[in-house]
Design an enzyme around this catalytic site. Sequence first.
Site, PDB file in Angstrom:
ATOM      1  CE1 TYR A  38       5.290   2.682 -21.896  1.00 52.06           C
ATOM      2  CE2 TYR A  38       4.255   3.891 -21.264  1.00 52.06           C
ATOM      3  CZ  TYR A  38       4.683   2.739 -21.595  1.00 52.06           C
ATOM      4  OH  TYR A  38       3.502   2.012 -22.093  1.00 52.06           O
ATOM      5  CE  LYS A  43       7.945 -11.351 -18.136  1.00 56.80           C
ATOM      6  NZ  LYS A  43       7.457 -12.460 -18.991  1.00 56.80           N
ATOM      7  CG  ASP A 100       3.703 -13.315 -18.061  1.00 56.39           C
ATOM      8  OD1 ASP A 100       4.086 -12.994 -16.789  1.00 56.39           O
ATOM      9  OD2 ASP A 100       4.261 -13.998 -18.678  1.00 56.39           O
ATOM     10  CG  ASP A 133       0.091   2.442 -21.091  1.00 60.35           C
ATOM     11  OD1 ASP A 133      -0.756   2.794 -20.396  1.00 60.35           O
ATOM     12  OD2 ASP A 133       0.880   2.964 -21.898  1.00 60.35           O
ATOM     13  CG  ASP A 137      -6.104   1.071 -21.855  1.00 56.46           C
ATOM     14  OD1 ASP A 137      -5.944   1.972 -20.469  1.00 56.46           O
ATOM     15  OD2 ASP A 137      -5.305   1.576 -22.415  1.00 56.46           O
TER      16      ASP A 137
END
Length: 373
Positions: A145, A196, A229, A253, A257
Amino acid sequence: MATGSNKSVLVLPGDGIGPEVMGEVLRVAEWFADRRAVRLDVTEDLVGGCCYDAHGVAVQDKTMLKATQVDAVLFGAVGGPKWDAAPREQRPEAGLLRLRKDLDLFANLRPAIVLDALVDASTLKAEVVRGLDLLILRELTAGVYFGTPRGRADLPDGTRRVIDTQSYTEEEIVRVVRVGFELARKRKNRLHSAEKSNVMETGVFWREIAGRIARDEFPDVEFHHILADNCAMQLVRNPKQFDVIVTDNLFGDILSDEAAMMTGSLGMLPSASLGPVDPKTGKRNALYEPVHGSAPDIAGQGKANPLAMLLSFAMMLRYSFDLPEDANLVDRAAQDVLNDGFRTGDIMQPGMTPISTAEMGTKLIAALDRLNG
Ligand code: NAD
């Protein structure tokens, strides 16, 4: 009542339902001063749209200075359609972004707790989420970001390409992973580090560093690497295997959520954001806020659920003031009120008693009285 040893708190209610839910926190803070000798020096100020209306900026410099001086900041919510036309750099959200940036709030703590009374509010099966209590720790100030270069470019063949850059320094990873281990030690002593490393350089680097810190500094903490994942999948398959999950800004993020939705309602979700410890004073900047926004659709109607804000207050007692017993009191009082069948509209269920924002505060204080003997 103020004494030199009081904890100082900057209260920023903000816009929409922010002032309503913060009002209940101030009542509960008074209860703690009277009954538990937890005395807070509270300063209140404007942030967001209300600050723009009063001063033409989303947050004033003097407020920013205060935020760096106090022991903790309690933040309500900002924004609303009224300020849609405000200049971008003075939009209500700019106040919150500046606080996060200037206080260097790199560690974002998002608990996902399923209370027994709300087990049916989750979209997952009751047996999967009953008793769930996990914490997602998201790196908040670096990563994709913020990385550069970023943006669009025209290619010689007339087509276009777009770039975001995932970038982490060693220190940025070290400091957030360390917080993860420290949090795990205060909980069930288990940490998962999600990245990852199968496809990303930053993932490989993150994994190396997390593994080194586990080995060298926290051999007593149960530690696992997990691919992000797979972590997303395991969260819906068997979320109770997790205690603390530390991860980068982007994966955090998304995973926070995902975990949040297991609990069923935005009105129940607290959060904390922590900065680095000042080596000279030992002080750490910290901001506590509910996950929800300013809910303009219900603002001013006494419908807002104040529990996310109150649970954020409890996180402040736990993480900034090291008062776990007092924090537990708030958590247990919230559970008792729900077990007694009281609900604001957002968590209403058949057969329960609807109550207002202020009534929820009153019920919570009554529950605190009972728990405190
Ligand atoms: P929101 O979280 O404000 O509301 C989403 C829905 O959830 C609404 O229907 C609302 O009524 C309900 N809701 C939220 N909190 C609730 C509570 N405590 N009790 C009962 N119901 C609750 O998100 P939104 O509608 O997307 O955004 C509204 C405004 O808030 C926007 O201006 C947005 O930019 C801002 N916002 C601010 C923050 C923040 O200050 N940290 C976070 C998210 C959104």
